[in-house]
Design a protein around this motif. Structure first.
Motif, PDB file in Angstrom:
ATOM      1  N   SER A  18     -12.199  -3.646  -1.270  1.00 39.32           N
ATOM      2  CA  SER A  18     -12.552  -3.965  -2.655  1.00 39.32           C
ATOM      3  C   SER A  18     -11.375  -4.579  -3.395  1.00 39.32           C
ATOM      4  CB  SER A  18     -13.029  -2.704  -3.379  1.00 39.32           C
ATOM      5  OG  SER A  18     -11.957  -1.778  -3.571  1.00 39.32           O
ATOM      6  N   ILE A  19     -10.145  -4.305  -2.921  1.00 40.74           N
ATOM      7  CA  ILE A  19      -8.942  -4.882  -3.531  1.00 40.74           C
ATOM      8  C   ILE A  19      -8.370  -5.982  -2.645  1.00 40.74           C
ATOM      9  CG2 ILE A  19      -6.572  -4.368  -4.286  1.00 40.74           C
ATOM     10  CD1 ILE A  19      -7.548  -1.584  -5.039  1.00 40.74           C
ATOM     11  N   ALA A  71      -3.178   0.324  -3.829  1.00 36.67           N
ATOM     12  CA  ALA A  71      -3.044  -1.007  -3.239  1.00 36.67           C
ATOM     13  C   ALA A  71      -2.705  -1.962  -4.368  1.00 36.67           C
ATOM     14  CB  ALA A  71      -4.341  -1.426  -2.554  1.00 36.67           C
ATOM     15  N   LEU A 105      -9.740   7.453  -3.497  1.00 31.06           N
ATOM     16  CA  LEU A 105     -10.084   8.108  -2.239  1.00 31.06           C
ATOM     17  C   LEU A 105     -10.447   9.576  -2.454  1.00 31.06           C
ATOM     18  CD1 LEU A 105      -7.335   6.761   0.205  1.00 31.06           C
ATOM     19  CD2 LEU A 105      -9.513   5.707  -0.470  1.00 31.06           C
ATOM     20  N   ASP A 132      -5.533   2.085  -7.960  1.00 30.96           N
ATOM     21  CA  ASP A 132      -5.991   3.303  -7.304  1.00 30.96           C
ATOM     22  C   ASP A 132      -7.255   3.027  -6.492  1.00 30.96           C
ATOM     23  OD1 ASP A 132      -6.643   5.860  -6.531  1.00 30.96           O
ATOM     24  OD2 ASP A 132      -6.686   6.705  -8.547  1.00 30.96           O
ATOM     25  N   LEU A 133      -7.228   3.413  -5.210  1.00 32.60           N
ATOM     26  CA  LEU A 133      -8.385   3.192  -4.347  1.00 32.60           C
ATOM     27  C   LEU A 133      -9.497   4.207  -4.589  1.00 32.60           C
ATOM     28  CD1 LEU A 133      -6.606   2.399  -0.940  1.00 32.60           C
ATOM     29  CD2 LEU A 133      -7.677   0.789  -2.520  1.00 32.60           C
ATOM     30  N   LYS A 140     -13.236   0.686   0.552  1.00 35.23           N
ATOM     31  CA  LYS A 140     -12.448   0.829  -0.671  1.00 35.23           C
ATOM     32  C   LYS A 140     -11.197  -0.063  -0.636  1.00 35.23           C
ATOM     33  CE  LYS A 140     -14.154   5.454  -1.739  1.00 35.23           C
ATOM     34  NZ  LYS A 140     -13.847   6.896  -1.917  1.00 35.23           N
ATOM     35  N   ILE A 141     -10.578  -0.170   0.531  1.00 31.87           N
ATOM     36  CA  ILE A 141      -9.427  -1.063   0.652  1.00 31.87           C
ATOM     37  C   ILE A 141      -9.863  -2.509   0.488  1.00 31.87           C
ATOM     38  CG2 ILE A 141      -7.636  -1.897   2.236  1.00 31.87           C
ATOM     39  CD1 ILE A 141      -7.532   0.921   3.426  1.00 31.87           C
ATOM     40  N   LEU A 177       0.861  -1.171   0.000  1.00 34.93           N
ATOM     41  CA  LEU A 177       0.000   0.000   0.000  1.00 34.93           C
ATOM     42  C   LEU A 177       0.899   1.222   0.000  1.00 34.93           C
ATOM     43  CD1 LEU A 177      -2.852   1.207   0.263  1.00 34.93           C
ATOM     44  CD2 LEU A 177      -2.609   1.039   2.745  1.00 34.93           C
TER      45      LEU A 177
END
Length: 247
Positions: A223-224, A163, A170, A167-168, A220-221, A152
């Motif tokens: 999701s990956i 991550a 954000l 791209d997260l 969001k984190i 990260l």
């Protein structure tokens, strides 16, 4: 009054050792801690007056401050607050004979990385120092290696968090929250502290606002990295970033 404790190695090898600032007004305890730390590969400087700490940190730039709560001059909690205001990344471990939970939480909210109650084993102190220093170095190690899976990293120019190079997406507030926590891995941040970093204009918002942003950031984190929880909730206190789960 302060003393610098070193072993008999040459000056070049000494400069490569991390310096621990031992702030303790009880001579026997201070001497014991310095002896154990020197024997474990650290340099030490002992200070027994709280009024001398800030200048010593600016002059010596220690790797870690071992800070007693009850000191002549400036007390340990006030010093912790002042040190955090000047350097958010400086590792601080607090020592105290006061075991009440309110003191523990107050110390952590002011920015202490760990809290050790007296009486303690010097070996335990050394082990806790090693653990805190490992956590404080984890962010640099994570950001320096971007080729492996599980990394990260932040792109501050583009306000991006990546991550595994994805791209997260954000928002500015979410990016700022993540950045603050990643700068001090393992440190517990209260909601008030996070709000101060989120909104520099000191607007009044509720604690639920922080919780809402953290929830979105976690989503969001996830999701990956669906099986990783790098942002941990600390019940009744706040949140912390745990880099060890990235390994």
């Amino acid at each position: 009054m302060s003393d610098v404790h070193t072993d008999t190695h040459d000056a070049q090898s000494q400069t490569q050792k991390p310096l621990v600032l031992v702030v303790e007004d009880e001579p026997k305890i201070a001497s014991l801690l310095c002896d154990y730390l020197n024997g474990s590969g650290y340099l030490t400087r002992h200070i027994d007056d709280g009024n001398a700490v800030i200048a010593a940190v600016r002059e010596e730039t220690p790797a870690l401050v071992l800070l007693d709560l009850m000191l002549p001059g400036t007390d340990g909690l006030t010093l912790c607050r002042q040190l955090r205001a000047e350097n958010s990344l400086l590792p601080i471990i607090m020592l105290t004979a006061r075991v009440e939970e309110v003191d523990r939480l107050l110390g952590l909210e002011l920015g202490a990385d760990d809290y050790i109650c007296k009486p303690f084993s010097p070996r335990e102190v050394v082990a806790r120092i090693k653990a805190v220093l490992r956590r404080s170095q984890a962010l640099d190690q994570t950001l320096s290696d971007t080729s492996d899976k599980g990394q990260l990293r932040l792109n501050e120019d583009g306000w991006q968090a990546l991550a595994d190079d994805q791209d997260l997406g954000l928002t500015a507030v979410e990016f700022q929250l993540l950045k603050v926590m990643m700068q001090s891995p393992g440190r517990i941040f209260s909601r008030d502290q996070l709000m101060d970093h989120m909104y520099r204009d000191h607007r009044i918002v509720s604690e639920r606002t922080v919780d809402s942003h953290i929830k979105k950031l976690r989503r969001k984190i996830a999701s990956i990295w669906p099986e990783r929880d790098v942002i941990r909730s600390i019940y009744a206190v706040g949140y912390k970033f745990e880099p060890d789960v990235l390994e």
